[in-house]
Design a protein around this motif. Structure first.
Motif, mmCIF file in Angstrom:
data_model
loop_
_atom_site.group_PDB
_atom_site.id
_atom_site.type_symbol
_atom_site.label_atom_id
_atom_site.label_comp_id
_atom_site.label_asym_id
_atom_site.label_seq_id
_atom_site.Cartn_x
_atom_site.Cartn_y
_atom_site.Cartn_z
ATOM 1 N N CYS A 194 0.846 -1.178 0.000
ATOM 2 C CA CYS A 194 0.000 0.000 0.000
ATOM 3 C C CYS A 194 0.896 1.247 0.000
ATOM 4 N N GLN A 195 0.357 2.361 -0.503
ATOM 5 C CA GLN A 195 1.079 3.631 -0.602
ATOM 6 C C GLN A 195 0.341 4.669 0.209
ATOM 7 N N ALA A 196 1.125 5.413 0.971
ATOM 8 C CA ALA A 196 0.532 6.492 1.768
ATOM 9 C C ALA A 196 0.061 7.605 0.846
ATOM 10 N N ARG A 197 -1.165 8.091 1.093
ATOM 11 C CA ARG A 197 -1.731 9.115 0.228
ATOM 12 C C ARG A 197 -0.871 10.377 0.269
ATOM 13 N N GLY A 198 -0.542 10.906 -0.880
ATOM 14 C CA GLY A 198 0.210 12.136 -0.994
ATOM 15 C C GLY A 198 1.691 11.994 -0.760
ATOM 16 N N GLN A 199 2.196 10.780 -0.563
ATOM 17 C CA GLN A 199 3.619 10.575 -0.299
ATOM 18 C C GLN A 199 4.136 9.422 -1.159
ATOM 19 N N ASN A 200 5.446 9.346 -1.238
ATOM 20 C CA ASN A 200 6.078 8.271 -2.004
ATOM 21 C C ASN A 200 6.351 7.043 -1.151
ATOM 22 N N LEU A 201 5.749 6.954 -0.006
ATOM 23 C CA LEU A 201 5.976 5.859 0.908
ATOM 24 C C LEU A 201 5.141 4.654 0.486
ATOM 25 N N VAL A 202 5.813 3.538 0.118
ATOM 26 C CA VAL A 202 5.148 2.285 -0.253
ATOM 27 C C VAL A 202 5.625 1.225 0.720
ATOM 28 N N VAL A 203 4.663 0.563 1.399
ATOM 29 C CA VAL A 203 4.992 -0.384 2.460
ATOM 30 C C VAL A 203 4.211 -1.682 2.206
ATOM 31 N N GLU A 204 4.884 -2.800 2.485
ATOM 32 C CA GLU A 204 4.188 -4.091 2.458
ATOM 33 C C GLU A 204 3.566 -4.313 3.825
ATOM 34 N N LEU A 205 2.242 -4.101 3.931
ATOM 35 C CA LEU A 205 1.552 -4.178 5.210
ATOM 36 C C LEU A 205 1.211 -5.621 5.594
ATOM 37 N N ALA A 206 1.165 -6.519 4.624
ATOM 38 C CA ALA A 206 0.881 -7.936 4.935
ATOM 39 C C ALA A 206 1.563 -8.786 3.868
ATOM 40 N N PRO A 207 2.081 -9.975 4.262
ATOM 41 C CA PRO A 207 2.769 -10.819 3.260
ATOM 42 C C PRO A 207 1.831 -11.377 2.198
ATOM 43 N N LYS A 208 0.541 -11.453 2.483
ATOM 44 C CA LYS A 208 -0.380 -11.961 1.473
ATOM 45 C C LYS A 208 -1.747 -11.337 1.709
ATOM 46 N N VAL A 209 -2.457 -11.132 0.616
ATOM 47 C CA VAL A 209 -3.791 -10.549 0.665
ATOM 48 C C VAL A 209 -4.792 -11.649 0.998
ATOM 49 N N LEU A 210 -6.023 -11.214 1.262
ATOM 50 C CA LEU A 210 -7.072 -12.181 1.551
ATOM 51 C C LEU A 210 -7.406 -12.990 0.303
ATOM 52 N N ASP A 211 -7.836 -14.237 0.542
ATOM 53 C CA ASP A 211 -8.210 -15.086 -0.592
ATOM 54 C C ASP A 211 -9.338 -14.438 -1.388
ATOM 55 N N GLY A 212 -9.205 -14.494 -2.693
ATOM 56 C CA GLY A 212 -10.212 -13.913 -3.573
ATOM 57 C C GLY A 212 -9.815 -12.563 -4.120
ATOM 58 N N THR A 213 -8.705 -12.007 -3.635
ATOM 59 C CA THR A 213 -8.251 -10.727 -4.163
ATOM 60 C C THR A 213 -7.602 -10.949 -5.531
ATOM 61 N N ARG A 214 -7.913 -10.060 -6.477
ATOM 62 C CA ARG A 214 -7.339 -10.205 -7.808
ATOM 63 C C ARG A 214 -5.844 -9.927 -7.776
ATOM 64 N N CYS A 215 -5.104 -10.706 -8.577
ATOM 65 C CA CYS A 215 -3.656 -10.523 -8.626
ATOM 66 C C CYS A 215 -3.316 -9.164 -9.226
ATOM 67 N N THR A 216 -3.955 -8.808 -10.324
ATOM 68 C CA THR A 216 -3.756 -7.516 -10.977
ATOM 69 C C THR A 216 -5.107 -6.910 -11.253
#
Length: 1540
Positions: free
Chosen positions: A49-71
């Motif tokens: 996820c990316q912080a709004r208005g900033q260039n900060l991109v962080v991996e908040l979780a190693p994997k998304v919930l099942d059913g989330t689209r890859c792209t």
């Protein structure tokens, strides 16, 4: 993934929801609003996820919930942190993709690509222009304009709303719920629309500046109009086998309505489906098994089919031509006649091709062999080559164009001077040594045709002076399949034999003896000074490179002349020593080296052999290929070039026809043969060895889950405007065996059901005048009635009828009356009987298709039934046949006599009978005229009872309507007695049934009579008592209003009215046997005598008691009273103690002064059933159809047809039934009309015991037959007699026979299910034939008029055992058997007249001379008068010079043997242009080209499959070379190989 559902458009992104969940969690001590980061290729399933208005991109979780689209742009989804593929079918792991049309896993067939460009023609005068219209549903739209013109969109929705959309800045916009991306550059504008379009878009250009613009467009347009097949039309027949067709209609996919056909023709992809045709009404028509059908529709009617004429001859004999054939649609009539019908009846099946290619092989062409060596060794000479006419099989044949033949010789120059160079020092000798080069003969090599091939000449027999050279000349041939030469007998070669010796002269000898003596003495005296040895050069170098050597050549020279002489003239002692020198010492260049050929890649057909070819230096070191100067040898060659034996070709299994519910998989298994040209030849299956692999197997043998099935959409509820269509759904399950099992709806409730109601758009309703609506409206419902008459002749359980028929049936028969309709819902069909609406009851019922079912017919069911489909109506009349074959009178309405006060039962019955007959006749003929003159357009029945309505089922309502109608009838016809009216109806029925009057005329007469009676009768008081009100003044009038003028003609002779004549009471009863001692019966019924019968009473009563005289007869003779027969004179006859002698027909005649009546009854002696069985065993395997009488043992082969007859007798006629012990009757067993049992196409399951049971009221009889099936098999029979007594063509055949287990031969049809073995062949009588005379064909007559002769060639020949024909001297053949070689012939008489000697042909005769010779003709009469000749018979006075000594003609030689010994081949002959006098060949230009005889022709030998024969002339050499072990040679030389 079965619960996959698309999210609503306004739903928040699932990945964004997971990022926003961390908005309340501190990251490095701060709170951020997190936005999703998409399309990370390294970790697509990590929550970045990316912080709004900033260039900060962080991996908040190693994997998304099942059913989330890859792209964001893919359906692939993350499962347990791993990206899993998801297809467009919403199935996990699927690779299904949408095609260009937007169809998941589609093939792109529902849309078409539209692309192109056009030039915009906008100007100040024409500001706007339409560029391209892109319809609703289009996809992948890309419209680009290059130039200053402005591009904009005009939209139009299905609802008719329009809009204009113009954009000045780039961006993504939504137009009519469609996402549109607009791009704009300096000189370029582009619209990109992924689609699908939700409205019609028309792209337009608008003028801006004066400059040309170009518009490019690209999009996939849906095919909005497609063909849809209609329902099947009604069957052509109702029984006996017919067919029904359907059609195709063009449907607008968007509007879901039918449109004209030209809309579908717009798309080339749309091919209108051909009408389908299917069989229908396959039940056999009841003809002799209880029915007699008057109309001839009771025969099976096969489907129409295509019949083709033979193929025409090929347009060319080679090089690829065409041949055609014509087709017609034919149909087989009921009499077995083949009739041509319209082509559309056969369009259910694809029309076979009418044209095909033929003779695709190349035409024979000239092929030139290699040039020979030059005929000289120095200077100018000639070289030759062989030019052959070769066909596509590589065989030497005729048929090539002589004008195109390549030249066979040309000049050649040898760059060697033809003289001895004067050299002082020894040089390399030129061969031959010191002589003029002598000419070399043309070298001959062996070819496929036997040819004389010479060996090299020997050396000259003399060293000087004339000598002789000799050589051997042999007849040799080239075997094409082994590429080896072999020697043949000399008689096999045609043409002149080459010389075997020739003179030679090496050098002249001194012919003067004195000179020879002088030379000898000089040699003796001074040999040292006259001849001496000298070196005269060197021999050729022994090597061309890397150092060779050459020897010095010592010759004996004459010192004075320097001529070379014989070595013996020089002293051998002083011969110089041998001397040699080195030569060609330079290094050798690289050369090609070849390895050995590898194994062949195929054992037959055509294979490839390879070898290594490389360039090497002399030291075996490799060198680049370009350094080898010579042409590189081939590295591969063909091998094993002969046809493969036939074999089974098995293709891969196709996809299963179903995924569940029991499907099938198919594959092609064909018998094919690989030929030498690499192609495959399809053969019949009998030619392949070994069992054939199966071509079908079952698959998907699992039950399918429950699912909804829907029926077809109903017709639109309206004919114009917007209406609705409906369909029904049912929950079903497809079992593993392929059966559809209906289930309860609860099992399908969890499934999303299809829509059951939809709107339909019909043409816009137009306002029109009321009187125009009926004329211009669409056609209404239509009932497809069948005009037939059915007469039942024996008892049956159920009968099928169709409206429009008249049926005469037996009581207790069940009947189904069908009412086929068009343009009407079958569930809304209504039925009436005699004007009353019918309702469901225990005996009456209605099927889903609208048919009426009546169980166990009784007298109450007699009447007229009407099928009502809206405004359309059709009737069917049912009548019952009594036991005496007379019609049963319908019952009177006597059950309601209580409704008529003051009336007795007889009167009520008469009224009911009168009403019943009148309503049958008036149902469609009468109209009711009310007292005020207003005309009711409905019939009398409708006027009184009204239409069928739900209230019709109410008992009170029914009773009221019946009372009302009976009162009306009573009012108008009460004064007419029932007996008189019965007589009227009976007479009219007879006249109508015999055809003497029509139904219309009979109806008019009856109607007029009733109308007249109605006028004279006042209204009865009963009307008021029933209805409670005064009746209206009603009159019944006919349609014509009067009786026709000719109503008193002879056609109405039977129509008599006797008001008071006696009428017998007839009351039909069902046929039954009474076992009482006393039997009472009414006249007209059949009476049966049993062993218990003691008294028979036959009553002959009047309808209305009156005084009359009774007369009784038996079998037409007057019956007198006796002790046995008692007549009481009042209509009763009694037979006491009846016996068989009392059988007969008893008639009762009653008469008085007003008239008479007659009726009769049959008295029969009841007998128990008896089966006339025959107890004998029958075996007739040679017959395909076996007919036997029941009883005994029956043996029949498989697939035969057997009829088991069960002849019975008994009174009454027994009923015949069949059963099989231990099982049921198979589907291939049917009961014939005469009670016989027909077993068709017998199989093993038909074996067993069949029981015939005959039953009547007195008992039953049984008989049995045991059926045993004989299995058949193929076996080779005896050898046939030899086809020849001598020679090489004698053969014997051992043909397969179809035998049974007992060894008896039967028809081959009984072995069709078995693989038929191939016939065996063997040679026989292979021996030399005795000499015999052979004759040629007779020549033409030697003269054109008068007496002449014909001649033919007679030769003595003998056919050898190896197939060769040997010419023998005439003395070898029997002289007395020699045929004539010459016989006289005569033509028309020659013209009489004297021809004077004509002038000689002027000039030389060169080529085709056109000069004429003249003859002077005189008419010479015995009295020297010239007036007696006929000018019409005057001879020709001019003739062509070619007819003299300069003429030439074609001479044809004998035909050569056929190129094959079996099958189709070629044969050729030599055709020369010769001089008629000397018979010597001359140039071909001297003969007329158009009259040249054929030099080759086709020849047809016996079939290759039937005889074991040789198919080539060289089989004797195949045998000598021991090639018979190879299948190819063994097959082509079958006879020769078997001899060894």
């Amino acid at each position: 993934m079965s619960d996959w559902q698309d999210c609503p458009p306004d739903a928040e992104d699932f990945r964004a929801q997971q990022c926003s969940a961390y908005n309340d969690v501190q990251y490095q001590g701060r709170y951020y609003e997190w936005l999703p980061q998409y399309n990370d290729p390294a970790a697509p399933c990590a929550l970045r996820c990316q912080a709004r208005g900033q260039n900060l991109v962080v991996e908040l979780a190693p994997k998304v919930l099942d059913g989330t689209r890859c792209t964001a742009d893919s359906l692939d989804m993350c499962i347990s942190g791993i990206c899993q593929a998801v297809g467009c079918d919403r199935q996990l792991g699927s690779n299904a993709k949408e095609d260009n049309c937007g169809v998941c896993a589609g093939d792109g067939a529902t849309c078409r690509l539209v692309r192109g460009q056009s030039k915009s023609h906008v100007s100040p005068e024409k500001r706007e222009e339409n560029v391209i219209a892109v319809p609703l549903g289009s996809r992948s739209v890309r419209i680009t304009v290059k130039g200053p013109a402005h591009l904009f969109i005009e939209s139009k929705t299905l609802q008719g709303s329009k809009g204009e959309h113009s954009f000045n800045s780039p961006g993504v916009f939504v137009v009519e719920n469609t996402t549109v991306e607009f791009q704009k550059g300096s000189e370029r504008q582009t619209f990109k629309i992924p689609g699908p379009l939700m409205a019609d878009f028309i792209f337009k250009t608008r003028y801006t500046v004066t400059k040309d613009s170009v518009v490019q467009f690209f999009f996939y347009q849906p095919i909005s109009h497609q063909w849809r097949q209609t329902d099947f039309f009604p069957c052509t027949v109702t029984c006996g086998g017919g067919y029904q067709l359907n059609s195709a209609e063009c449907v607008d996919i968007r509007l879901k309505r039918v449109v004209p056909d030209h809309y579908c023709h717009y798309y080339p992809e749309n091919v209108k489906p051909k009408p389908k045709l299917k069989e229908c009404s396959m039940d056999p028509c009841p003809s002799s098994d209880g029915f007699k059908e008057i109309m001839p529709y009771d025969h099976f009617q096969p489907l129409p089919r295509w019949e083709h004429n033979p193929w025409t001859a090929c347009s060319v004999s080679c090089g690829g031509g065409i041949q055609r054939r014509t087709f017609v649609c034919v149909e087989e009539s009921m009499h077995g006649e083949i009739l041509q019908v319209e082509e559309w009846k056969c369009m259910y099946a694809p029309k076979p091709k009418v044209m095909q290619t033929c003779n695709l092989f190349d035409c024979p062409k000239w092929i030139a062999m290699e040039w020979s060596q030059c005929t000289v060794t120095c200077g100018r000479g000639l070289r030759y080559r062989v030019v052959l006419c070769i066909n596509h099989r590589g065989q030497h044949v005729g048929g090539c164009n002589p004008q195109l033949k390549l030249h066979i010789k040309e000049e050649c120059i040898i760059p060697i001077p033809c003289y001895k160079p004067k050299e002082k020092s020894p040089v390399e000798a030129k061969l031959p040594w010191l002589k003029q080069a002598q000419e070399l003969e043309e070298t001959r090599i062996a070819t496929e045709e036997p040819t004389f091939v010479p060996e090299p000449w020997s050396t000259c027999s003399a060293t000087c002076g004339p000598g002789v050279q000799v050589r051997e000349v042999k007849c040799r041939v080239l075997l094409t399949f082994t590429q080896t030469e072999t020697e043949l007998p000399e008689e096999e070669c045609e043409g002149p034999r080459l010389p075997t010796e020739r003179p030679c002269l090496l050098q002249p000898c001194d012919e003067n003896p004195a000179t020879r003596e002088l030379a000898a003495s000089l040699q003796e005296q001074d040999s040292e000074t006259t001849y001496d040895w000298e070196y005269a050069g060197f021999t050729p170098c022994t090597a061309t490179c890397l150092g060779g050597h050459q020897e010095a050549i010592a010759v004996c020279l004459h010192l004075q002349t320097q001529q070379t002489v014989n070595d013996t003239l020089c002293d051998m002692v002083h011969r110089p020593p041998a001397m040699s020198q080195a030569c060609n010492t330079e290094p050798c260049p690289p050369r090609w080296h070849m390895g050995s050929w590898g194994p062949c890649s195929a054992t037959c057909g055509v294979g490839i052999q390879t070898r290594e070819v490389y360039c090497l230096h002399p030291g075996e070191s490799p060198s680049p290929p370009e350094e080898c100067r010579d042409e590189k040898p081939h590295a591969l060659q063909a091998c094993n070039q002969f046809d493969c034996p036939p074999s089974w070709h098995i293709e891969e299994w196709q996809q299963c026809s179903r995924t569940c519910g029991g499907g099938t998989q198919n594959r092609r298994v064909t018998c094919r043969q690989l030929l030498t040209d690499g192609s495959f030849l399809n053969l019949s299956e009998e030619l392949c060895q070994g069992p054939k692999a199966s071509s079908r197997k079952s698959c998907a043998r699992t039950d399918c889950p429950p699912h909804w099935t829907v029926g077809d959409w109903s017709k639109c509820s309206v004919s114009c405007g917007v209406g609705t269509q409906r369909r029904q759904q049912m929950c079903q399950k497809l079992t593993a065996k392929g059966r559809r099992v209906p289930l309860g709806e609860t099992l399908c409730r969890h499934l999303s059901g299809p829509s059951l109601v939809r709107s339909c758009q019909m043409p816009v309703c137009r306002k029109m005048k009321p009187e125009m609506k009926a004329r211009l409206g669409e056609p209404g419902p239509q009932i497809l009635g069948v005009q037939r008459v059915y007469i039942q002749t024996r008892e049956e359980k159920r009968i099928n009828l169709t409206v429009g028929s008249r049926a005469y049936l037996l009581p207790n028969t069940s009947v189904i009356i069908k009412c086929p309709v068009r343009r009407f819902q079958k569930s809304r069909i209504q039925w009436e009987k005699d004007g009353h609406c019918l309702q469901n009851s225990k005996r009456l019922g209605f099927t889903k298709s609208g048919s009426l079912k009546i169980h166990s017919l009784a007298t109450l069911d007699i009447g007229e039934y009407r099928c009502i489909a809206g405004p359309a109506q059709e009737t069917v009349v049912l009548k019952l046949i009594g036991t005496d074959n007379r019609l049963i009178v319908p019952p009177a309405l006597g059950g309601h006599t209580r409704e008529y006060p003051g009336m007795d039962n007889n009167e009520a019955n008469n009224l009911g009978a009168t009403w019943h007959k009148m309503r049958l006749m008036w149902n469609n003929k009468n109209e009711l005229y009310l007292h005020n003159g207003q005309i009711n357009n409905q019939s009398l029945l409708r006027a009184l009872l009204g239409h069928c309505s739900p209230s019709a089922g109410n008992a009170n309502s029914w009773e009221f309507e019946k009372k009302q109608f009976e009162a009306a009838v009573k009012q108008g016809a009460y004064s007419m007695e029932t007996a008189q009216f019965d007589e009227l109806i009976r007479n009219m029925s007879q006249l109508m049934e015999t055809g003497e009057i029509s139904d219309d005329l009979a109806s008019q007469v009856i109607y007029q009579l009733v109308a007249e009676l109605t006028k004279a009768q006042p209204a009865h008081a009963h009307w008021r008592g029933i209805l409670g009100e005064a009746p209206p003044t009603a009159q019944l009038r006919g349609e014509t209003g009067s009786v026709p003028q000719n109503s008193k003609s002879k056609n109405l002779g039977k129509l008599t009215f006797k008001p008071k004549g006696p009428v017998l009471l007839r009351q039909s009863q069902p046929t039954s046997i009474s076992f009482n001692k006393t039997v009472n019966s009414r006249i007209g019924n059949t009476v049966y005598i049993t062993r218990r019968t003691e008294i028979i009473n036959i009553l002959c009563e009047l309808v209305t008691p009156s005084e009359a005289t009774y007369t009784w007869t038996k079998d037409g003779a007057l019956l007198q009273p006796s002790e046995k027969v008692v007549l009481d004179g009042m209509g009763k006859m009694q037979i006491r103690k009846p016996t068989r002698k009392d059988r007969g027909i008893y008639g009762c005649a009653v008469a008085n002064h007003l008239g008479s009546d007659v009726e009769s009854s049959s008295v029969l002696y009841a007998e128990a059933p008896v089966i006339l069985s025959v107890g004998r065993n029958i075996t007739r395997p040679e017959h395909g159809h076996l007919s036997v009488v029941i009883g005994g043992f029956v043996e029949a082969p498989l697939q035969a047809n057997v009829t088991i007859q069960c002849p019975v007798k008994g009174v009454p006629q027994p009923n015949v039934t069949w059963l099989k012990k231990g099982g049921s009757l198979s589907d291939n067993i049917s009961l014939l009309f005469n009670g016989s049992l027909l077993l068709q196409n017998l199989s093993l399951e038909n074996e067993g015991t069949y029981v015939c049971t005959a039953t009547n009221a007195l008992g039953k009889a049984m008989a049995t037959s045991v059926l045993h099936l004989l299995e058949t098999f193929w076996e080779l029979g005896n050898w046939t007699p030899c086809s020849a007594t001598c020679g090489h063509l004698g053969a014997q055949v051992q043909r397969p026979q179809c035998l049974m287990a007992n060894g008896q031969e039967v028809s081959e049809a009984f072995c069709d299910q078995l693989r038929k073995p191939r016939a065996a062949f063997q040679p026989c009588n292979i021996q030399d034939c005795p000499p015999r005379w052979l004759t040629g064909t007779w020549s033409e007559c030697s003269v054109s008029c008068g007496e002449g002769f014909r001649s033919r060639q007679v030769t003595c020949k003998r056919t050898r055992a190896n197939g060769t024909v040997q010419a023998l001297p005439p003395r070898v053949c029997i002289p007395r058997d020699r045929p004539l070689g010459r016989r006289p012939c005569s033509s028309h008489p020659c013209v009489q007249g004297l021809v004077e000697q004509g002038n000689q042909c002027p000039g030389r005769c060169l080529g085709r001379i056109v000069r004429m010779q003249q003859h002077h003709i005189k008419c010479q009469h015995p009295n020297s008068s010239e007036s007696g000749c006929d000018d019409t018979k005057r001879p020709i006075v001019h003739k062509n010079c070619l007819q003299g000594a300069c003429d030439a003609c074609w001479r044809a030689g004998p035909w050569k043997p056929c190129t094959t010994a079996c099958g189709r081949g070629f044969q050729s002959r030599k055709v020369d242009c010769v001089h008629p006098g000397s018979c010597k060949p001359v140039t071909k230009t001297r003969c007329a080209p158009g009259k040249k005889p054929a030099s080759w022709q086709h020849c047809l030998r016996p079939s290759c499959d039937r005889d074991c024969t040789d198919t080539t002339h060289y089989c004797t050499f195949v045998k000598h070379l021991r090639l018979c072990s190879l299948d190819h040679y063994k097959r082509r030389c079958c006879q020769s190989c078997q001899e060894g």
